[in-house]
Design a protein around this motif. Sequence first.
Motif, short mmCIF file in Angstrom:
data_model
loop_
_atom_site.label_atom_id
_atom_site.label_comp_id
_atom_site.label_asym_id
_atom_site.label_seq_id
_atom_site.Cartn_x
_atom_site.Cartn_y
_atom_site.Cartn_z
N LEU A 148 74.26 41.85 47.36
CA LEU A 148 72.97 42.50 47.56
C LEU A 148 72.21 42.66 46.26
CD1 LEU A 148 71.14 43.94 49.66
CD2 LEU A 148 72.35 46.05 49.11
N GLU A 149 72.91 43.02 45.19
CA GLU A 149 72.22 43.29 43.92
C GLU A 149 71.64 42.02 43.29
OE1 GLU A 149 76.69 43.22 42.96
OE2 GLU A 149 75.35 44.02 44.51
N GLN A 150 72.08 40.85 43.74
CA GLN A 150 71.57 39.60 43.21
C GLN A 150 70.38 39.05 43.99
OE1 GLN A 150 74.66 36.68 42.58
NE2 GLN A 150 75.98 38.11 41.47
N LEU A 151 70.05 39.67 45.11
CA LEU A 151 68.89 39.24 45.87
C LEU A 151 67.61 39.64 45.15
CD1 LEU A 151 69.89 40.23 49.52
CD2 LEU A 151 70.06 37.98 48.45
N THR A 152 66.60 38.77 45.19
CA THR A 152 65.31 39.11 44.61
C THR A 152 64.60 40.12 45.50
OG1 THR A 152 64.12 37.35 45.77
CG2 THR A 152 65.16 36.78 43.66
N ASP A 153 63.56 40.76 44.96
CA ASP A 153 62.78 41.69 45.77
C ASP A 153 62.20 40.98 46.99
OD1 ASP A 153 63.40 43.44 43.81
OD2 ASP A 153 61.36 43.80 43.13
N GLN A 154 61.75 39.75 46.81
CA GLN A 154 61.17 39.00 47.93
C GLN A 154 62.22 38.75 49.01
OE1 GLN A 154 59.30 35.32 46.82
NE2 GLN A 154 58.72 34.79 48.90
N GLU A 155 63.43 38.40 48.60
CA GLU A 155 64.49 38.16 49.57
C GLU A 155 64.85 39.44 50.32
OE1 GLU A 155 67.09 34.47 47.68
OE2 GLU A 155 67.36 36.49 46.88
N LEU A 156 64.90 40.57 49.60
CA LEU A 156 65.21 41.84 50.25
C LEU A 156 64.16 42.20 51.29
CD1 LEU A 156 66.56 44.23 47.46
CD2 LEU A 156 67.68 43.65 49.59
N ARG A 157 62.90 42.02 50.92
CA ARG A 157 61.81 42.39 51.82
C ARG A 157 61.70 41.44 53.01
NH1 ARG A 157 58.89 44.00 46.81
NH2 ARG A 157 58.70 46.28 46.92
N SER A 158 62.37 40.31 52.96
CA SER A 158 62.30 39.37 54.08
C SER A 158 63.16 39.83 55.26
CB SER A 158 62.75 37.97 53.63
OG SER A 158 64.14 37.95 53.34
N PHE A 159 64.04 40.82 55.02
CA PHE A 159 64.89 41.33 56.10
C PHE A 159 64.19 42.48 56.82
CE2 PHE A 159 67.96 39.44 53.19
CZ PHE A 159 68.83 38.80 54.06
N HIS A 160 64.42 42.58 58.12
CA HIS A 160 63.95 43.73 58.88
C HIS A 160 64.96 44.88 58.78
CE1 HIS A 160 61.67 40.44 60.88
NE2 HIS A 160 60.73 41.35 60.89
N ILE A 161 66.25 44.55 58.82
CA ILE A 161 67.32 45.55 58.78
C ILE A 161 68.41 45.06 57.83
CG2 ILE A 161 69.03 46.84 60.12
CD1 ILE A 161 67.38 46.22 62.62
N SER B 186 56.31 55.56 50.19
CA SER B 186 55.54 54.39 50.57
C SER B 186 56.21 53.16 49.98
CB SER B 186 54.09 54.50 50.07
OG SER B 186 54.07 54.56 48.65
N GLY B 187 55.69 52.00 50.32
CA GLY B 187 56.27 50.75 49.84
C GLY B 187 56.91 49.98 50.98
N ALA B 188 56.95 48.67 50.81
CA ALA B 188 57.52 47.80 51.85
C ALA B 188 59.00 47.59 51.58
CB ALA B 188 56.80 46.45 51.87
N MET B 189 59.83 47.94 52.55
CA MET B 189 61.26 47.73 52.41
C MET B 189 61.88 47.65 53.80
SD MET B 189 62.70 51.48 51.25
CE MET B 189 64.31 51.27 51.98
N PRO B 190 63.03 46.97 53.92
CA PRO B 190 63.69 46.89 55.22
C PRO B 190 64.29 48.23 55.62
CG PRO B 190 65.07 45.90 53.53
CD PRO B 190 63.76 46.23 52.87
N GLN B 191 64.62 48.33 56.90
CA GLN B 191 65.34 49.51 57.37
C GLN B 191 66.79 49.40 56.92
OE1 GLN B 191 64.36 48.80 61.50
NE2 GLN B 191 62.81 50.39 61.50
N LEU B 192 67.35 50.51 56.42
CA LEU B 192 68.68 50.49 55.81
C LEU B 192 69.65 51.32 56.63
CD1 LEU B 192 67.69 51.05 52.06
CD2 LEU B 192 67.90 48.88 53.30
N LEU B 193 70.86 50.79 56.77
CA LEU B 193 71.92 51.50 57.49
C LEU B 193 73.22 51.30 56.72
CD1 LEU B 193 72.47 51.41 61.33
CD2 LEU B 193 74.38 51.40 59.75
N ALA B 194 73.84 52.41 56.31
CA ALA B 194 75.12 52.36 55.59
C ALA B 194 76.19 53.02 56.44
CB ALA B 194 75.01 53.07 54.24
N ALA B 195 77.34 52.39 56.55
CA ALA B 195 78.41 52.93 57.38
C ALA B 195 79.75 52.55 56.78
CB ALA B 195 78.30 52.41 58.82
N GLY B 196 80.77 53.31 57.15
CA GLY B 196 82.10 52.99 56.67
C GLY B 196 83.15 53.89 57.28
N THR B 197 84.40 53.51 57.09
CA THR B 197 85.53 54.30 57.54
C THR B 197 86.47 54.56 56.38
OG1 THR B 197 86.88 52.37 58.14
CG2 THR B 197 85.42 53.27 59.83
#
Length: 293
Positions: free
Chosen positions: A21-34, A95-106
């Motif tokens: 995830l940390e290697q994705l560009t801002d453009q690549e991150l914003r291309s995701f919906h979730i 404000s700002g354009a960003m995907p919806q984020l969901l973090a989960a774990g056990t």
Amino acid sequence: MASRLKELNPSVEVEGIPKPLEQLTDQELRSFHIVVGTHGLQGVDDLAAATDRLCGAGGEPAAAPNGNGNGKKRLRDEAPEAKGNGSHEIVPTRSGAMPQLLAAGTLGLFGFCALDLMAHTHRVVKKAKKEDEEPPPPEHFVVRYPALRDAFRVGWRSLDRRTPRLYAALQLLLRGGGQEEVEARRAERLEEDGLKETFLREPLTAEYVATVVRHAATELSPMCAIVGGTVAAEVIKLVEIAAGKGQVAPINNVLLFDNSDGAQAAGITGRFGPAFRTDDGGVDKGTPQPVAA
């Protein structure tokens, strides 16, 4: 994997990006919906860093292009701040354009699911009071979500006494370390805040925190099934809402599972994070606000 998912639904665009995830560009991150992080507390840390890149502090888009965005430290590297909860702390709307984020774990017998949907709108459909009457028009509500960083940094003095003690334990584990280090961190936080371990209805004892630490690297199939099913359900909700068909509100904003006591095992939802200052000068504490369709 991407090609196999494409075969399941040819009408959906599926693309595999084999990079952390940390290697994705801002453009690549914003291309995701979730974006879903399912590797536990590490996922919270990674998604918090992604938020810093796309929507920095104060609701303004971050300018720095590197993996750490606007220069904020990773959650695991910084000392916790005594952030307020709800009306204890009021911040500007985001404000700002960003995907919806969901973090989960056990973590063995424990699990969590946390969402950051920025300002998210859903509708509620009501039935007609009588069979021969037309149903009332759908109502629309907006919920403003705190950033994941803020959702996991609420000061203990601001917590409601009914808050599950797992929340405080997860805060301690976010900075990593072994059992002795985490226990020292627990004792230090209690002393700094002038609290006893009974500040929550379920005491945050050394024994309880040690149990969570021991389970941190363990994945049990029943708990994975529960958390995995929750993640799937939330993603389906978001997809249906985006398509104009959803009628069920997503989690707002953290769901905690504690199965350490089989007789009282339960999932509890809580709203963690600051309130927001609205454009009209009011305060939004994170409850659904009616909006025009």
